[in-house]
Scaffold this motif. Structure first.
Motif, PDB file in Angstrom:
ATOM      1  N   ASP A  83       1.096  -5.946  -6.039  1.00 53.95           N
ATOM      2  CA  ASP A  83       0.683  -4.638  -6.569  1.00 53.95           C
ATOM      3  C   ASP A  83      -0.410  -4.543  -7.351  1.00 53.95           C
ATOM      4  O   ASP A  83      -1.132  -3.653  -7.578  1.00 53.95           O
ATOM      5  CB  ASP A  83       1.805  -4.267  -7.570  1.00 53.95           C
ATOM      6  CG  ASP A  83       3.100  -3.978  -6.630  1.00 53.95           C
ATOM      7  OD1 ASP A  83       3.046  -3.673  -5.555  1.00 53.95           O
ATOM      8  OD2 ASP A  83       4.259  -4.122  -7.274  1.00 53.95           O
ATOM      9  N   LEU A  94       3.434   7.328  -6.836  1.00 52.08           N
ATOM     10  CA  LEU A  94       2.839   8.542  -7.417  1.00 52.08           C
ATOM     11  C   LEU A  94       3.756   9.783  -7.200  1.00 52.08           C
ATOM     12  O   LEU A  94       3.655  10.861  -7.657  1.00 52.08           O
ATOM     13  CB  LEU A  94       1.741   9.027  -6.548  1.00 52.08           C
ATOM     14  CG  LEU A  94       0.403   8.032  -6.507  1.00 52.08           C
ATOM     15  CD1 LEU A  94      -0.755   8.311  -5.748  1.00 52.08           C
ATOM     16  CD2 LEU A  94      -0.033   7.921  -8.110  1.00 52.08           C
ATOM     17  N   ALA A 138      -5.802   8.742  -9.261  1.00 51.52           N
ATOM     18  CA  ALA A 138      -5.018   9.685  -9.484  1.00 51.52           C
ATOM     19  C   ALA A 138      -5.096  10.454 -11.025  1.00 51.52           C
ATOM     20  O   ALA A 138      -4.974  11.620 -11.111  1.00 51.52           O
ATOM     21  CB  ALA A 138      -3.522   9.403  -9.437  1.00 51.52           C
ATOM     22  N   VAL A 156       0.787  -1.271   0.153  1.00 51.54           N
ATOM     23  CA  VAL A 156       0.069  -0.131   0.050  1.00 51.54           C
ATOM     24  C   VAL A 156       0.817   1.240   0.008  1.00 51.54           C
ATOM     25  O   VAL A 156       0.780   2.013  -0.965  1.00 51.54           O
ATOM     26  CB  VAL A 156      -0.957   0.033   1.113  1.00 51.54           C
ATOM     27  CG1 VAL A 156      -1.578   1.288   1.138  1.00 51.54           C
ATOM     28  CG2 VAL A 156      -1.947  -1.314   1.182  1.00 51.54           C
ATOM     29  N   ILE A 182      -5.351   2.967  -7.362  1.00 48.07           N
ATOM     30  CA  ILE A 182      -4.701   4.419  -6.723  1.00 48.07           C
ATOM     31  C   ILE A 182      -4.328   4.845  -7.890  1.00 48.07           C
ATOM     32  O   ILE A 182      -4.549   6.252  -8.097  1.00 48.07           O
ATOM     33  CB  ILE A 182      -3.363   3.760  -6.217  1.00 48.07           C
ATOM     34  CG1 ILE A 182      -4.039   3.038  -4.704  1.00 48.07           C
ATOM     35  CG2 ILE A 182      -2.578   4.924  -5.800  1.00 48.07           C
ATOM     36  CD1 ILE A 182      -2.920   2.864  -3.645  1.00 48.07           C
ATOM     37  N   TYR A 183      -3.869   4.470  -9.092  1.00 47.58           N
ATOM     38  CA  TYR A 183      -3.290   5.158 -10.226  1.00 47.58           C
ATOM     39  C   TYR A 183      -4.536   5.518 -10.982  1.00 47.58           C
ATOM     40  O   TYR A 183      -4.455   6.676 -11.790  1.00 47.58           O
ATOM     41  CB  TYR A 183      -2.600   4.187 -11.114  1.00 47.58           C
ATOM     42  CG  TYR A 183      -1.138   3.963 -10.234  1.00 47.58           C
ATOM     43  CD1 TYR A 183      -0.248   4.648  -9.844  1.00 47.58           C
ATOM     44  CD2 TYR A 183      -1.069   2.365  -9.936  1.00 47.58           C
ATOM     45  CE1 TYR A 183       0.915   4.287  -9.255  1.00 47.58           C
ATOM     46  CE2 TYR A 183      -0.169   1.996  -8.931  1.00 47.58           C
ATOM     47  CZ  TYR A 183       0.708   2.901  -8.548  1.00 47.58           C
ATOM     48  OH  TYR A 183       1.608   2.462  -7.616  1.00 47.58           O
ATOM     49  N   ASN A 220       3.132   1.586  -3.285  1.00 47.38           N
ATOM     50  CA  ASN A 220       1.973   2.242  -4.656  1.00 47.38           C
ATOM     51  C   ASN A 220       1.758   3.711  -4.350  1.00 47.38           C
ATOM     52  O   ASN A 220       1.825   4.531  -5.314  1.00 47.38           O
ATOM     53  CB  ASN A 220       0.896   1.303  -4.566  1.00 47.38           C
ATOM     54  CG  ASN A 220       1.341  -0.051  -5.513  1.00 47.38           C
ATOM     55  OD1 ASN A 220       1.343  -0.063  -6.644  1.00 47.38           O
ATOM     56  ND2 ASN A 220       1.483  -1.093  -4.604  1.00 47.38           N
ATOM     57  N   LEU A 221       1.710   4.207  -3.136  1.00 40.32           N
ATOM     58  CA  LEU A 221       1.271   5.465  -2.864  1.00 40.32           C
ATOM     59  C   LEU A 221       2.528   6.270  -3.221  1.00 40.32           C
ATOM     60  O   LEU A 221       2.586   7.334  -3.812  1.00 40.32           O
ATOM     61  CB  LEU A 221       0.753   5.720  -1.286  1.00 40.32           C
ATOM     62  CG  LEU A 221      -0.532   5.189  -0.971  1.00 40.32           C
ATOM     63  CD1 LEU A 221      -0.768   5.224   0.600  1.00 40.32           C
ATOM     64  CD2 LEU A 221      -1.748   5.946  -1.914  1.00 40.32           C
ATOM     65  N   TRP A 241      -3.772  -2.738  -6.310  1.00 43.36           N
ATOM     66  CA  TRP A 241      -3.693  -1.317  -6.010  1.00 43.36           C
ATOM     67  C   TRP A 241      -3.528  -0.395  -7.230  1.00 43.36           C
ATOM     68  O   TRP A 241      -3.245   0.780  -7.132  1.00 43.36           O
ATOM     69  CB  TRP A 241      -2.340  -1.112  -5.156  1.00 43.36           C
ATOM     70  CG  TRP A 241      -2.191  -1.734  -3.929  1.00 43.36           C
ATOM     71  CD1 TRP A 241      -1.440  -2.806  -3.814  1.00 43.36           C
ATOM     72  CD2 TRP A 241      -3.202  -1.842  -3.113  1.00 43.36           C
ATOM     73  NE1 TRP A 241      -1.758  -3.416  -2.273  1.00 43.36           N
ATOM     74  CE2 TRP A 241      -2.797  -2.865  -1.888  1.00 43.36           C
ATOM     75  CE3 TRP A 241      -4.525  -0.980  -2.756  1.00 43.36           C
ATOM     76  CZ2 TRP A 241      -3.574  -3.170  -0.629  1.00 43.36           C
ATOM     77  CZ3 TRP A 241      -4.892  -1.462  -1.357  1.00 43.36           C
ATOM     78  CH2 TRP A 241      -4.611  -2.414  -0.414  1.00 43.36           C
TER      79      TRP A 241
END
Length: 565
Positions: free
Chosen positions: A139, A38, A149, A31, A145-146, A34-35, A142
């Motif tokens: 991964d 960014l 974003a 987690v 998340i992208y 992967n944050l 997650w």
């Protein structure tokens, strides 16, 4: 992509229970990782939107510091996650390997080829757990998340990433499906050729002596050519799909720049978001790329763990220790297959052997003599019927206790990698006093008439032997195997054609051994084609086509025994 309906849910639950703490740590790391991924996109946006318009050097400096710290933390967490997964694999092996190995020894229905793959399957699971394939699986969840974003930059960009992800996943699934059958056939062909190669060179001397070497080499080359064609076909198919995947991947990576440029032209996104969109797409598709390219490896790891788990499930509760068997052996309607499981080798065999009886077993080749002895020794599990020792069924005896009470001499020469001392002592537990083991080894070697021969070897009892070793002649190796059978003075001796490689001295040793066994009250079952050896027995079994034809005192069946022998 899905592993399909063949995933064993209990195997997954078992994996989670064993590696739960490690997996939870790895997920938590994933987690944060992967944050932190960014960071480059955010850095790019800030440079274009804050630094360039204002010429803010101080802002740029602060952004560089923050970016460096974030990427340093990213690298550290990647390293920690890798270590956690390697430790998870080690924990998995430490908890499962002993149980799997014990059951692989205990379950006779598991073939030799299957047993030889156990360590390879553990290696497959360990390499997958500690490699990029499992990291990609961590991964994969997650990716949103992208997508979120990208949605913050433009909803069209997030939809584009979702579509590209679905496209790459679909192509990867088609590639795996298209190459599955060809890959399996190539593996089967390669395995057969490997077995032929090993057999040919294991018996190269015999083939050369019989003038068959050139013919066998030609056959091997033909088989190799066929296997190579299958492997080449599978490789060409995989390369074709790999090329298509790379083409599609490069196209979508380029088109995202075009889409971002259009959004900038229409004033729906800032110029700095063009490069940020490319970075977001690349990171979102990265785990999918890895899984698509290594789908075969993922399936192999999944199958390996399912096999390991299925064997670990059969771990038996240790049986209670019974009084040592006195030597009574009873067979009740025993039907058993041959050692390779291809045919029924014994049909409805019933007989009772009293403690201390010397039983000869005669019959033509393929009559079932070896199958009977292997079944009594516990190497073959009957498909029907029961074998009892002192009235207790064989399955109720602890393997270690019954194994030490039976001295088994197989027809084929089997010495395990180790010293002669270790082989004769059956690799006895080193917690026992060494002097006690050594004395028992020497006693067994003397009874087998092999002590003097071992003393003459350069390293004596420390001589290393094993598969492919030429230190000992076949006759010497058989005598060492006989000493192993005699180690610990077992109450039951099971000797499969013990005179087949014997010279005159060896036959005298066997005659003396039978006399000692009769005097000590040791039960002996031996198969042989040697009428002189059979004449020394109390009773004789005559087999034909897997059936017990006659069983009684040797004198009664002397004529048929000679004919069978």
């Amino acid at each position: 992509m899905s592993l399909g309906s063949h995933v064993d849910k209990s195997a997954v639950r078992s994996l989670l229970s064993i590696c739960g703490p490690h997996l939870r740590s790895a997920v938590l790391f994933s987690v944060v990782i992967n944050l932190l991924y960014l960071t480059p996109s955010i850095f790019m946006l800030q440079v274009y939107e804050r630094v360039v318009p204002t010429a803010g050097v101080m802002t740029l400096t602060l952004l560089i510091i923050v970016m460096t710290i974030s990427l340093g933390a990213l690298a550290l967490l990647e390293w920690l996650r890798g270590r956690v997964m390697v430790k998870a694999a080690a924990t998995l092996e430490a908890q499962c390997l002993p149980a799997v190995l014990r059951r692989s020894f205990a379950r006779q229905e598991i073939g030799r080829a299957r047993k030889s793959e156990i360590l390879r399957e553990f290696d497959t699971v360990r390499s997958t757990a500690g490699g990029p394939l499992f990291v990609a699986l961590l991964d994969l969840p997650w990716i949103p998340i992208y997508v979120l974003a990208a949605c913050a930059l433009s909803p069209f960009l997030s939809l584009y990433i979702i579509g590209c992800a679905a496209l790459i996943m679909g192509l990867g699934w088609l590639a795996a499906k298209a190459g599955s059958a060809a890959g399996q056939e190539a593996a089967r062909q390669g395995g057969r050729v490997g077995a032929q190669f090993a057999h040919l060179f294991a018996y190269a001397g015999e083939a050369r002596g019989l003038g068959m070497a050139q013919s066998l080499i030609r056959r091997l080359i033909i088989s190799r050519d066929q296997a190579t064609r299958e492997a080449d076909g599978a490789a060409f198919n995989a390369q074709r799909w790999s090329a298509w995947l790379k083409f599609v991947r490069l196209v979508v990576q380029s088109l995202v720049l075009a889409l971002a440029a259009l959004l900038v032209i229409n004033h729906q996104m800032s110029a700095g978001a063009i490069f940020a969109s490319s970075l977001l797409l690349g990171r979102a598709l990265s785990p999918i790329d890895i899984l698509s390219s290594n789908w075969k490896g993922l399936k192999l790891a999944q199958a390996s763990w399912t096999n390991i788990h299925s064997m670990a499930l059969y771990e038996q509760v240790p049986e209670m220790l019974l009084p040592a068997p006195a030597g009574a052996v009873t067979l009740e309607a025993v039907t058993a297959r041959s050692h390779n499981g291809e045919r029924i080798a014994l049909h409805d065999i019933s007989c009772a052997i009293a403690p201390g009886e010397i039983i000869g077993i005669a019959g033509p080749s393929g009559a079932g003599k070896s199958a009977l002895l292997r079944t009594i020794a516990g190497l073959i599990t009957p498909v029907h019927g029961t074998i009892r020792f002192d009235g207790t069924a064989i399955e109720h005896w602890a393997d270690s206790q019954l194994g030490s009470a039976i001295g088994y001499l197989p027809q084929e020469l089997v010495l395990h990698p180790g010293t002669i001392r270790e082989n004769i002592s059956r690799f006895a537990d080193t917690t026992l006093p060494y002097a006690q083991i050594d004395q028992a080894v020497i006693d067994a070697a003397r009874r087998a008439g092999v002590h003097s021969m071992i003393q003459r070897l350069p390293d004596g009892y420390g001589t290393v032997v094993g598969p492919g070793d030429t230190t000992l002649s076949p006759g010497q190796a058989q005598r060492v195997s006989l000493a192993r059978a005699l180690f610990g003075s077992p109450s039951i001796l099971v000797l499969d054609d013990p005179s087949t490689r014997c010279d005159a001295e060896g036959k005298m040793v066997l005659a003396r051994l039978i006399a000692e066994a009769r005097q000590q009250g040791t039960t002996v079952l031996l198969s042989s084609h040697d009428t002189d050896l059979l004449a020394a027995t109390d009773k004789i079994m005559i087999f034909a086509e897997g059936r017990l034809v006659k069983f009684g005192p040797f004198k009664v069946h002397n004529g048929p025994a000679k004919a069978a022998a």
